[in-house]
Enzyme design. Sequence first.
Site, PDB file in Angstrom:
ATOM      1  N   ASP A 267      73.372 -13.919  83.431  1.00 37.86           N
ATOM      2  CA  ASP A 267      72.489 -13.089  84.260  1.00 37.86           C
ATOM      3  C   ASP A 267      73.049 -11.663  84.295  1.00 37.86           C
ATOM      4  OD1 ASP A 267      70.659 -12.208  86.421  1.00 37.86           O
ATOM      5  OD2 ASP A 267      70.283 -14.346  86.660  1.00 37.86           O
ATOM      6  N   HIS A 290      72.133  -9.821  81.436  1.00 33.12           N
ATOM      7  CA  HIS A 290      70.889  -9.095  81.709  1.00 33.12           C
ATOM      8  C   HIS A 290      71.130  -7.622  82.005  1.00 33.12           C
ATOM      9  CE1 HIS A 290      68.624 -13.069  82.915  1.00 33.12           C
ATOM     10  NE2 HIS A 290      69.170 -13.111  81.715  1.00 33.12           N
TER      11      HIS A 290
END
Length: 463
Positions: A267, A290
Amino acid sequence: MKITNTLSLVFISLLFLSIFTAFSTIEARKHHSKKSKIKKHKDANQNHPPYSSPSPAPLPNPSDQPPVFNILSFGAKANGVSDDSKALLAAWKSACKVTGGVVEIPSGFKFMIKPVILQGPCMPNLVLQTDGTIFAPAKIGSWPKSSLYQWINFKWLQNFTIQGSGTADGQGSNWWTSSESNQKKRAKKVPDMKPTALRFYKSYNITVFGIKIINSPLCHLKFDNSRGVKVKNVTISAPENSPNTDGIHLQNSQDVEILQSDIGTGDDCVSIQTGCSNIHVHHITCGPGHGISLGGLGKDKSTACVSNILVEHIILQSTLYGARIKTWQGGVGSVKNVTFSDIQVSNVKVPIMIDQYYCDKNVCKNQTGAVAISGVKFDGIIGTYSVQPIHLACSSSIPCTDVDLISVQLEPSAEYSGFQEALCWNSYGKSLGQLAPTCMDNCVRSGSDLVKRISRSHDVSCW
């Protein structure tokens, strides 16, 4: 002749008299001086304590070193299987009582630690010296239901440091339902709430230095309601397909510096949430993951306030996004004074993103309200993208204002699909320097005072 003899006798008499007078005067002075000194010493003894000469500075003493509380001395088995939580807590409680106390997790040993709360207030300058390896319980069933929010909770601390060459292993693989064939079966056993590895709550002047945090079930390192935080030279790692395993997560925290660290997870490498201000993130290598993200903000019509964020000197490698701001529809509040500068991207899907239609489900309800975004700079974003160079999707009802694109140089990577160009919607600001690709030239428009007033009217909740 007689006169001469008489004069000689007179001269000798005068000389003898002079010598005798001088000798008497000297003796008198000696006697007076001796009497005065004795009297002065007597008076001093009556009015003051006896005078003693200053003692020399003490030599360094090994006992002056910070007191060390090795968890092996408190009964830790250090075999990686037995529960060493009580030994850690006992060492912590002892070190907490002394200034500069050191809790030592020694190198060359493995310690299994069940969920614990290491809390203050403690004496100043407490240190957790982590050189060995600590493991969280691998089996989900061994986690108490009351301890699913975090593994190690640092609470109410001030002037605290965790440092060392050791590793904190969250053993999160059983929490990740990654295999589609087993997903439904495993999901029944996995609680909805998953623990963060290391969490700081309501703590101040905190330093995290040198340690490695891996494979957390959820976020790896979280700061909540904290101030005066420095994270340096840490390594955070989890597989690319591990869900929601943010590297560093900030919430309601101020005056934070994150630097010279290597983060790769499933993430966000760094996630900055509501209530954060005066955040400086620099010299970070990010990937997989991310990217560096603000948000998501404003979920369930909540108020979000984020300001004074500087992200610079970042290397992003094969991440989904680069510099990103994401907000939910329907939220209120503001994001302002944000700078992304000197960002090098390599094969990043979307290097620059503002997404005010963020949704983590298949379908989200359309709403008119939005968190107001203003004063955002993307400066010196350079490298390659694989899907889209820029994605600015601002709210239809509340435009993004003062969004500046400065010297952005992006080109397709070898994996570029070639199907998407720049997306720019309701974004106002300036373009400075050369921009590439050229589809970004008209991405931000010149905004009128009316546009700015509309945007400012929606951030009053943060004043």
